[in-house]
Write an enzyme that holds these catalytic residues in place. Structure first.
Site, mmCIF file in Angstrom:
data_model
loop_
_atom_site.group_PDB
_atom_site.id
_atom_site.type_symbol
_atom_site.label_atom_id
_atom_site.label_comp_id
_atom_site.label_asym_id
_atom_site.label_seq_id
_atom_site.Cartn_x
_atom_site.Cartn_y
_atom_site.Cartn_z
ATOM 1 N N GLU A 1 0.843 -1.204 0.000
ATOM 2 C CA GLU A 1 0.000 0.000 0.000
ATOM 3 C C GLU A 1 0.875 1.251 0.000
ATOM 4 O OE1 GLU A 1 -0.163 -2.612 1.967
ATOM 5 O OE2 GLU A 1 -2.071 -2.810 3.003
ATOM 6 N N CYS B 1 -0.225 0.254 7.831
ATOM 7 C CA CYS B 1 -0.705 0.719 6.522
ATOM 8 C C CYS B 1 -1.996 1.513 6.657
ATOM 9 C CB CYS B 1 -0.917 -0.474 5.589
ATOM 10 S SG CYS B 1 0.640 -1.179 5.094
ATOM 11 N N SER C 1 16.856 -41.079 -15.057
ATOM 12 C CA SER C 1 15.857 -39.991 -15.113
ATOM 13 C C SER C 1 16.401 -38.742 -15.792
ATOM 14 C CB SER C 1 15.406 -39.642 -13.692
ATOM 15 O OG SER C 1 16.479 -39.055 -12.983
ATOM 16 N N ASP D 1 21.001 -40.056 -8.691
ATOM 17 C CA ASP D 1 21.189 -38.892 -9.565
ATOM 18 C C ASP D 1 22.383 -38.025 -9.183
ATOM 19 O OD1 ASP D 1 18.858 -39.866 -10.581
ATOM 20 O OD2 ASP D 1 17.580 -38.244 -9.832
ATOM 21 N N GLU E 1 12.379 -32.288 -3.793
ATOM 22 C CA GLU E 1 12.853 -32.803 -5.088
ATOM 23 C C GLU E 1 13.295 -34.239 -4.848
ATOM 24 O OE1 GLU E 1 15.129 -30.458 -7.806
ATOM 25 O OE2 GLU E 1 15.162 -28.814 -6.379
ATOM 26 N N LEU F 1 10.071 -40.802 -0.933
ATOM 27 C CA LEU F 1 9.898 -39.671 -0.020
ATOM 28 C C LEU F 1 8.645 -38.860 -0.373
ATOM 29 C CD1 LEU F 1 10.880 -38.029 2.350
ATOM 30 C CD2 LEU F 1 12.471 -36.844 0.830
HETATM 31 N N1 LIG Z 1 12.086 -37.150 -12.454
HETATM 32 C C1 LIG Z 1 12.236 -36.506 -11.318
HETATM 33 O O1 LIG Z 1 11.798 -35.375 -11.138
HETATM 34 C C2 LIG Z 1 12.957 -37.194 -10.183
HETATM 35 C C3 LIG Z 1 13.295 -36.452 -9.058
HETATM 36 C C4 LIG Z 1 13.950 -37.077 -8.009
HETATM 37 C C5 LIG Z 1 14.238 -38.429 -8.095
HETATM 38 N N2 LIG Z 1 13.902 -39.111 -9.209
HETATM 39 C C6 LIG Z 1 14.188 -40.547 -9.302
HETATM 40 O O2 LIG Z 1 13.649 -41.175 -8.174
HETATM 41 C C7 LIG Z 1 14.435 -42.324 -7.896
HETATM 42 C C8 LIG Z 1 14.700 -42.368 -6.416
HETATM 43 O O3 LIG Z 1 13.499 -42.532 -5.739
HETATM 44 P P1 LIG Z 1 13.430 -43.290 -4.348
HETATM 45 O O4 LIG Z 1 12.012 -43.438 -4.008
HETATM 46 O O5 LIG Z 1 14.311 -44.482 -4.433
HETATM 47 O O6 LIG Z 1 14.203 -42.315 -3.372
HETATM 48 P P2 LIG Z 1 13.821 -40.960 -2.576
HETATM 49 O O7 LIG Z 1 12.375 -40.674 -2.586
HETATM 50 O O8 LIG Z 1 14.746 -39.906 -3.038
HETATM 51 O O9 LIG Z 1 14.275 -41.368 -1.113
HETATM 52 C C9 LIG Z 1 13.588 -42.287 -0.415
HETATM 53 C C10 LIG Z 1 14.083 -42.193 1.011
HETATM 54 O O10 LIG Z 1 13.009 -41.773 1.806
HETATM 55 C C11 LIG Z 1 12.882 -42.695 2.866
HETATM 56 N N3 LIG Z 1 11.494 -42.884 3.273
HETATM 57 C C12 LIG Z 1 10.431 -43.165 2.510
HETATM 58 N N4 LIG Z 1 9.337 -43.274 3.270
HETATM 59 C C13 LIG Z 1 9.726 -43.048 4.536
HETATM 60 C C14 LIG Z 1 9.042 -43.005 5.764
HETATM 61 N N5 LIG Z 1 7.743 -43.179 5.854
HETATM 62 N N6 LIG Z 1 9.757 -42.739 6.869
HETATM 63 C C15 LIG Z 1 11.080 -42.540 6.809
HETATM 64 N N7 LIG Z 1 11.781 -42.573 5.650
HETATM 65 C C16 LIG Z 1 11.115 -42.817 4.537
HETATM 66 C C17 LIG Z 1 13.367 -44.018 2.280
HETATM 67 O O11 LIG Z 1 13.725 -44.826 3.343
HETATM 68 P P3 LIG Z 1 13.654 -46.411 3.207
HETATM 69 O O12 LIG Z 1 14.818 -46.769 2.369
HETATM 70 O O13 LIG Z 1 13.745 -46.879 4.608
HETATM 71 O O14 LIG Z 1 12.348 -46.728 2.538
HETATM 72 C C18 LIG Z 1 14.548 -43.545 1.480
HETATM 73 O O15 LIG Z 1 15.672 -43.433 2.277
HETATM 74 C C19 LIG Z 1 15.667 -42.252 -8.732
HETATM 75 O O16 LIG Z 1 15.571 -43.130 -9.826
HETATM 76 C C20 LIG Z 1 15.652 -40.846 -9.255
HETATM 77 O O17 LIG Z 1 16.242 -40.763 -10.517
HETATM 78 C C21 LIG Z 1 13.266 -38.528 -10.249
#
Ligand SMILES: NC(=O)c1ccc[n+]([C@@H]2O[C@H](COP(=O)([O-])OP(=O)(O)OC[C@H]3O[C@@H](n4cnc5c(N)ncnc54)[C@H](OP(=O)(O)O)[C@@H]3O)[C@@H](O)[C@H]2O)c1
Length: 363
Positions: free
Chosen positions: A54, A86, A168, A200, A293, A298
């Site tokens: 404002e 304001c 990816s 990655d 990200e 996660l």
């Molecule tokens: N295209 C895109 O925009 C993009 C972006 C990022 C990543 N990516 C791809 O995604 C892939 C990786 O994905 P991701 O799922 O393996 O890994 P992430 O989501 O990066 O990491 C998963 C982490 O979160 C933990 N987690 C999940 N649920 C949980 C919970 N309830 N409590 C505590 N911890 C928890 C997992 O533990 P646990 O191991 O105990 O389950 C693991 O350590 C790769 O291939 C990458 O290239 C793509």
């Protein structure tokens, strides 16, 4: 009142220019008309501690504001914070009418409408979807102990974020990635999972435009397996980096924790849920906006807890047609479409060869 809707939308567009500079304050935009209804001035809240929208708009309007109308996205504030109230600036400028978008939820600043009416200035509310969406992050910060959470991912046309072998790079094009790099400079924390760091090896830093704030990088790594050669570790002395790990691993892997610490990586005990982690990021690192990200693990866990407010989905022009390729979120069992999490589409934009879909969760 509806004749002012397009000006309120203009004020909302102006407000967004403050994104990254003003948080945890609200983004606010303002337009001033003279007594004949002609455009006289505009302004927006540019940075925390700076002039409110404002005041900026009134300054631009000068004497033309006398007897005029002020259209502002948020109820004018009544308190002496870093800047004077304001409402007083509006009275001093001699405006006849104030139209505001949303009520101020802040306990110290609210009450502008009553104050203005008491001072003989007509004051009405014109709430639009644009002003509600603009204010939602501020409302969340004021009414909860949580930051605003944006999840970003790049996917193929068939909704895959990586191949079955976790490749990816790259699904989205240069313009999309530059936008993400810029956004990292406008948030307080970038949150990822160990899965993404392993596959990655991202830097997660702002590499496009001048950063408006320095985001802390936060890695969820329950077993504390983060290798020392990852880029996030090697750059931790220049960019604040924290890893969260289960209490068991925190205790048992004290040597690895020390090695990470020597390279600049802080270590936090993992909370029992992600709400606890987000609250800790707000409390300990003043994180008002968090960019996620991560991979499906996660992002899926955060979705399960209902912690994501906004999604930016970059759709690259490619189809994998492989049912084992990875999706953006996992962890739910859904038998019926109606069981899916509802989202609201805010905008669709073109970024070079990609489409950017901008969604809000809830409401
Ligand atoms: N295209 C895109 O925009 C993009 C972006 C990022 C990543 N990516 C791809 O995604 C892939 C990786 O994905 P991701 O799922 O393996 O890994 P992430 O989501 O990066 O990491 C998963 C982490 O979160 C933990 N987690 C999940 N649920 C949980 C919970 N309830 N409590 C505590 N911890 C928890 C997992 O533990 P646990 O191991 O105990 O389950 C693991 O350590 C790769 O291939 C990458 O290239 C793509």
């Amino acid at each position: 009142m509806s004749e002012f809707a397009h000006l309120m939308r203009l004020a909302a567009r102006l407000a967004v220019r403050g994104h990254g500079h003003v948080e945890p304050n609200p983004m606010v935009g303002c337009v001033v008309l003279d007594r004949d209804g002609a455009f006289a001035g505009w302004g927006y809240h540019r940075r925390i501690g700076g002039a409110h929208a404002e005041v900026e708009a009134l300054k631009r309007a000068g004497m033309k504001a006398r007897g005029g109308t002020v259209i502002v996205t948020l109820e004018p504030c009544t308190h002496h914070g870093r800047t004077p109230p304001c409402v007083e600036a509006l009275r001093t400028a001699g405006v006849a009418r104030v139209i505001f978008g949303e009520r101020d939820p802040h306990p110290q600043a609210q009450g502008g409408q009553a104050w203005l009416r008491g001072a003989g200035i007509a004051c009405e509310q014109l709430s639009l979807p644009e002003t509600r969406d603009l204010n939602a992050p501020f409302v969340k910060r004021v009414t909860t102990a949580l930051p605003w959470v944006i999840a970003k991912w790049a996917q193929t046309v068939d909704g895959r974020i990586a191949t079955r072998s976790h490749d990816s790079q790259w699904i989205s094009g240069d313009r999309s990635r530059a936008m993400v790099h810029r956004e990292r400079g406008r948030v307080d924390a970038v949150l990822t999972g160990i899965g993404t760091v392993m596959r990655d090896d991202p830097l997660l830093t702002c590499r496009s435009g001048r950063p408006r704030r320095n985001a802390i990088r936060v890695i969820v790594d329950p077993e504390l397996t983060l290798p020392l050669d990852r880029k996030v570790v090697r750059t931790a002395k220049e960019h604040r980096t924290v890893v969260t790990t289960l209490p068991k691993a925190f205790g048992e892997k004290s040597e690895h924790r020390r090695a990470l610490g020597d390279l600049g990586v802080g270590c936090m005990k993992q909370h029992s849920d992600f709400k606890g982690l987000l609250e800790a990021l707000r409390r300990e690192f003043e994180a008002s906006t968090v960019l996620v990200e991560a991979g499906g693990g996660l992002t899926g866990a955060l979705l399960q807890e209902g912690l994501i407010d906004e999604a930016w989905v970059f759709v690259g022009p490619r189809l994998l047609a492989d049912e084992q390729a990875m999706g953006p979120a996992r962890g739910r069992v859904t038998e019926r479409i109606a069981q899916g999490i509802p989202l609201r589409l805010l905008s669709v934009r073109r970024r070079g060869p990609d489409a950017l879909l901008h969604y809000r969760f809830g409401g």
